[in-house]
Design an enzyme around this catalytic site. Structure first.
Site, PDB file in Angstrom:
ATOM      1  N   PRO A 153       0.815  -1.223   0.000  1.00 28.97           N
ATOM      2  CA  PRO A 153       0.000   0.000   0.000  1.00 28.97           C
ATOM      3  C   PRO A 153       0.848   1.272   0.000  1.00 28.97           C
ATOM      4  O   PRO A 153       0.318   2.358   0.182  1.00 28.97           O
ATOM      5  CB  PRO A 153      -0.782  -0.086   1.309  1.00 28.97           C
ATOM      6  CG  PRO A 153      -0.184  -1.213   2.078  1.00 28.97           C
ATOM      7  CD  PRO A 153       0.970  -1.772   1.338  1.00 28.97           C
ATOM      8  N   GLU A 154       2.155   1.136  -0.170  1.00 36.20           N
ATOM      9  CA  GLU A 154       2.995   2.330  -0.175  1.00 36.20           C
ATOM     10  C   GLU A 154       3.654   2.477  -1.549  1.00 36.20           C
ATOM     11  O   GLU A 154       3.000   2.844  -2.503  1.00 36.20           O
ATOM     12  CB  GLU A 154       3.983   2.257   1.007  1.00 36.20           C
ATOM     13  CG  GLU A 154       3.196   2.133   2.334  1.00 36.20           C
ATOM     14  CD  GLU A 154       4.022   2.188   3.593  1.00 36.20           C
ATOM     15  OE1 GLU A 154       4.969   2.978   3.665  1.00 36.20           O
ATOM     16  OE2 GLU A 154       3.701   1.427   4.532  1.00 36.20           O
ATOM     17  N   MET A 155       4.932   2.094  -1.696  1.00 32.68           N
ATOM     18  CA  MET A 155       5.564   2.289  -2.997  1.00 32.68           C
ATOM     19  C   MET A 155       5.514   1.022  -3.858  1.00 32.68           C
ATOM     20  O   MET A 155       5.694   1.084  -5.079  1.00 32.68           O
ATOM     21  CB  MET A 155       6.993   2.803  -2.797  1.00 32.68           C
ATOM     22  CG  MET A 155       6.985   4.211  -2.159  1.00 32.68           C
ATOM     23  SD  MET A 155       8.598   4.754  -1.525  1.00 32.68           S
ATOM     24  CE  MET A 155       9.403   5.251  -3.056  1.00 32.68           C
TER      25      MET A 155
END
Lengths: 351, 351
Positions: A153-155
């Site tokens: 859910p980030e990079m």
């Protein structure tokens, strides 16, 4: 009329002067006492001279050098280190906005909110924290940097893809050589360069000058706030250079009223990393789940959950006034020009 | 032995020297001819001196001043100008990566791709375009800036919300006063400040030095490429300072092979804004729908669709070599520290 030379007005002036000197002496004495008190409570200044700071923030396992900092700066702002090529470290830890994104729960790849509703902590002064991440699972910034790069859910990038992207650009290859001695590009080195750059994101503030002996660095109201801050026990967790950064039981005394936002419960022992208070007025919303926007409410809740005290409105205001003395000078960052992608650079993938 | 003073070797040396001088003279003549040819084809240099550039890029309806540029820089990087508070102008027009996002179709609010599959054009040198947007619907950068701020798949903010957010921060109020003479904050002024900043994003390149008479500014291969570029007719659309920026029928001669990606067909007359070729090697992917990643393929298609010619591999390579002379020096941008949100600042909304 010679007797009148020492007129009443002169005597009054002398008296006033003496009082003034005494008041100054009193103020100095009281400032010295407050510095002593603050130091005893565990507050520590960021050193005044650059070399001392550099020594302090350096990591023997990842020694800082100029080339590594140049590289780390570029990688910190490098969107191609995310799967989509749209998200960089700076997206959530934005150096323009207190080192945070200013939203309750971090939002990353495919507009996904952090599944535990975790708030992005500030990167400024993060080097002074004893552990990294809200549950303290990373020992240092280098280890931390590896997390968000890969987190879905980030990079959302894989180690292999991160290396492939960076290694596809000859300018980066040269920079790795200069930074690490040879041109081998590894995921660890990518994170190490980013970590090295982050170590320099230190923001000296009026409190530091005060702790170093400049009694005029704080206003009377800030000094009063510092006293309240210490007397009420805030410094029992918010101490050290970071005024935070250790792992502490949370909540300790009473339940946290927003505990049901997200499912984060701290580490195995229910401990949560204490946020730094440096630049705290720039890093709303507060708490691990970003549930509180108002700094006064945040202080009030802290009193309840951690200290078991009901802080008065005046005490809260006074503590928040002290926080204004924690607004630090941000390092000047020249926005980097990044190497151009090449035919070998793997394409962005927004899915 | 005096007769030997003029030895054979001396004569050879003199001969060689004469040839060298002639060759230099030839080179100079040929460079001068090429400059003349380029100018006749409509290529124009970015002026050499800063004042001339400032005069050239200024907009009488929105005159540049130092305070406005300071403000515009901050607003350009201001994520709170998007509904989510996560997207700034710089997200899609990233000054670190050639002034673009490097993805085929722009991705904005809620991870929405541009509904027409439109690619983000570079902000660098955009000031030199005659019109803005792919369909040329905006006359200038100030008008353009109002678009993405409000567009639902981009920054998705309402005019009212943009003003409310900015006006909630006293530091911005002061900056508007300094920039515009009074502290009135309007949506138009927000866009005007951004537009003013964008006007300064000009990148002088080797071609400019060459057009100004420095024959050594280009390599022989770049000069050869420039010749091919002109001879093949590329400069009939890619001209002016921007080497682009006018509205032209597209496709003009043959169909565009990737026309089915997205539904964009240009303006009412089927015209599309000609992209600037400055920094073109940093702004892949190409075409309004970002369908082409390889610059050589992009040049080949251009030959077909616009000029009705089948460029040879050598010609394409040569033209691409010329493009290396269009890589410009980017202005130094100090990454801004933005004002802190206040209790009055409307909260981010990721939905």
């Amino acid at each position: 009329m010679k007797r009148n030379f020492f007129s009443w007005s002169t005597l009054v002036a002398v008296a006033l002067f003496t009082t003034h000197v005494n008041m100054n002496a009193d103020a100095t004495k009281s400032a010295e006492d407050l510095v002593k008190k603050a130091k005893e409570a565990g507050l520590v200044a960021i050193p005044d001279d650059t070399q001392a700071v550099e020594k302090l923030v350096d990591n023997p396992k990842n020694p800082i050098n100029k080339a590594k900092l140049d590289l780390g700066l570029k990688l910190y702002f490098e969107p191609r280190l995310s799967k989509s090529a749209l998200i960089s470290c700076n997206t959530c830890h934005n150096l323009a906005t207190g080192g945070v994104d200013g939203v309750s729960a971090a939002i990353g790849h495919k507009w996904t909110a952090n599944p535990h509703h975790l708030n992005s902590p500030t990167v400024y002064n993060a080097v002074f924290a004893k552990r990294q991440f809200w549950d303290g699972r990373a020992p240092d910034l280098e280890a931390q940097a590896q997390g968000p790069l890969q987190a879905a859910p980030e990079m959302a990038i894989s180690k292999e893809m991160a290396v492939k992207r960076i290694a596809s650009m000859p300018e980066y290859v040269e920079m790795f050589k200069a930074a690490f001695g040879d041109e081998k590009i590894t995921f660890k080195r990518i994170a190490d360069a980013i970590g090295a750059f982050e170590r320099t994101l230190v923001t000296p503030a009026p409190l530091d000058k005060f702790l170093q002996g400049d009694e005029k660095a704080l206003t009377s109201a800030q000094k009063e706030g510092l006293k309240v801050f210490i007397d009420k026990g805030c410094a029992s967790c918010h101490n050290g250079i970071a005024l935070g950064g250790s792992m502490q039981k949370f909540p300790a005394v009473k339940p946290y009223k927003y505990a049901d936002i997200g499912d984060f419960k701290g580490d195995k022992e229910g401990r949560v990393k204490v946020p730094t208070l440096r630049n705290i007025l720039e890093t709303a919303p507060y708490y691990h789940n970003g549930a509180v926007w108002d700094i006064k409410e945040a202080v009030k809740i802290m009193g309840e959950t951690q200290l078991g005290v009901e802080l008065t409105k005046d005490e809260i205001s006074s503590i928040v006034t002290f926080f204004t003395a924690l607004k630090g000078r941000k390092p000047v960052v020249v926005y980097p020009v990044l190497p151009a992608s090449t035919a070998k650079t793997p394409k962005p993938d927004a899915n």
